[in-house]
Scaffold this motif. Sequence first.
Motif, PDB file in Angstrom:
ATOM      1  N   CYS A  15       0.826  -1.212   0.000  1.00  0.00           N
ATOM      2  CA  CYS A  15       0.000   0.000   0.000  1.00  0.00           C
ATOM      3  C   CYS A  15       0.858   1.259   0.000  1.00  0.00           C
ATOM      4  O   CYS A  15       0.541   2.228  -0.699  1.00  0.00           O
ATOM      5  N   ARG A  19       0.988   4.239  -3.091  1.00  0.00           N
ATOM      6  CA  ARG A  19       0.912   5.681  -2.838  1.00  0.00           C
ATOM      7  C   ARG A  19       2.161   6.395  -3.340  1.00  0.00           C
ATOM      8  O   ARG A  19       2.089   7.441  -3.990  1.00  0.00           O
ATOM      9  N   ARG A  22       2.103   6.581  -7.137  1.00  0.00           N
ATOM     10  CA  ARG A  22       1.047   7.495  -7.586  1.00  0.00           C
ATOM     11  C   ARG A  22       1.504   8.940  -7.426  1.00  0.00           C
ATOM     12  O   ARG A  22       1.361   9.756  -8.337  1.00  0.00           O
ATOM     13  N   SER A  28      -3.904  11.738  -9.229  1.00  0.00           N
ATOM     14  CA  SER A  28      -4.766  11.913  -8.053  1.00  0.00           C
ATOM     15  C   SER A  28      -5.345  10.573  -7.614  1.00  0.00           C
ATOM     16  O   SER A  28      -5.464   9.632  -8.413  1.00  0.00           O
ATOM     17  N   GLN A  29      -5.725  10.512  -6.347  1.00  0.00           N
ATOM     18  CA  GLN A  29      -6.394   9.308  -5.843  1.00  0.00           C
ATOM     19  C   GLN A  29      -7.677   9.060  -6.619  1.00  0.00           C
ATOM     20  O   GLN A  29      -8.004   7.921  -6.933  1.00  0.00           O
ATOM     21  N   LYS A  30      -8.385  10.130  -6.906  1.00  0.00           N
ATOM     22  CA  LYS A  30      -9.662  10.020  -7.604  1.00  0.00           C
ATOM     23  C   LYS A  30      -9.482   9.402  -8.991  1.00  0.00           C
ATOM     24  O   LYS A  30     -10.232   8.510  -9.388  1.00  0.00           O
ATOM     25  N   ALA A  33      -8.480   5.732  -8.609  1.00  0.00           N
ATOM     26  CA  ALA A  33      -9.648   4.977  -8.137  1.00  0.00           C
ATOM     27  C   ALA A  33     -10.589   4.651  -9.301  1.00  0.00           C
ATOM     28  O   ALA A  33     -11.101   3.537  -9.403  1.00  0.00           O
ATOM     29  N   TRP A  40     -12.927   7.049  -4.398  1.00  0.00           N
ATOM     30  CA  TRP A  40     -11.657   7.595  -3.916  1.00  0.00           C
ATOM     31  C   TRP A  40     -11.467   7.265  -2.439  1.00  0.00           C
ATOM     32  O   TRP A  40     -10.335   7.125  -1.962  1.00  0.00           O
ATOM     33  N   MET A  43      -9.907   3.949  -2.369  1.00  0.00           N
ATOM     34  CA  MET A  43      -8.502   4.097  -2.756  1.00  0.00           C
ATOM     35  C   MET A  43      -7.690   4.594  -1.566  1.00  0.00           C
ATOM     36  O   MET A  43      -6.581   4.121  -1.321  1.00  0.00           O
ATOM     37  N   LEU A  44      -8.261   5.513  -0.808  1.00  0.00           N
ATOM     38  CA  LEU A  44      -7.609   6.016   0.406  1.00  0.00           C
ATOM     39  C   LEU A  44      -7.378   4.874   1.396  1.00  0.00           C
ATOM     40  O   LEU A  44      -6.291   4.742   1.969  1.00  0.00           O
ATOM     41  N   GLU A  47      -4.489   2.795   0.219  1.00  0.00           N
ATOM     42  CA  GLU A  47      -3.201   3.447   0.438  1.00  0.00           C
ATOM     43  C   GLU A  47      -2.821   3.528   1.913  1.00  0.00           C
ATOM     44  O   GLU A  47      -1.645   3.566   2.243  1.00  0.00           O
TER      45      GLU A  47
END
Length: 76
Positions: A15, A19, A22, A28-30, A33, A40, A43-44, A47
Amino acid sequence: MSRWTPDEPINQHICRRVRERRLDLGISQKALARVIGVSWQQMLRYEQGKSILSAAKLSVLAHQLGVPVGWFYEGV
């Protein structure tokens, strides 16, 4: 045999690597995702190591992030 949990050191390592990559690529996480078909927020959780990434999602992430799947395991 014990049940595998999200707080296993290997999951935490993978994880962190997701991150790290990325952020290196400025994604972006969005956006990431969306690629793997999760929110998202999920996804958080991935991570942060609070949820376990499936092999299928890890494979898609590797492709999207431009690394082989084994890259996530380096340094374990």
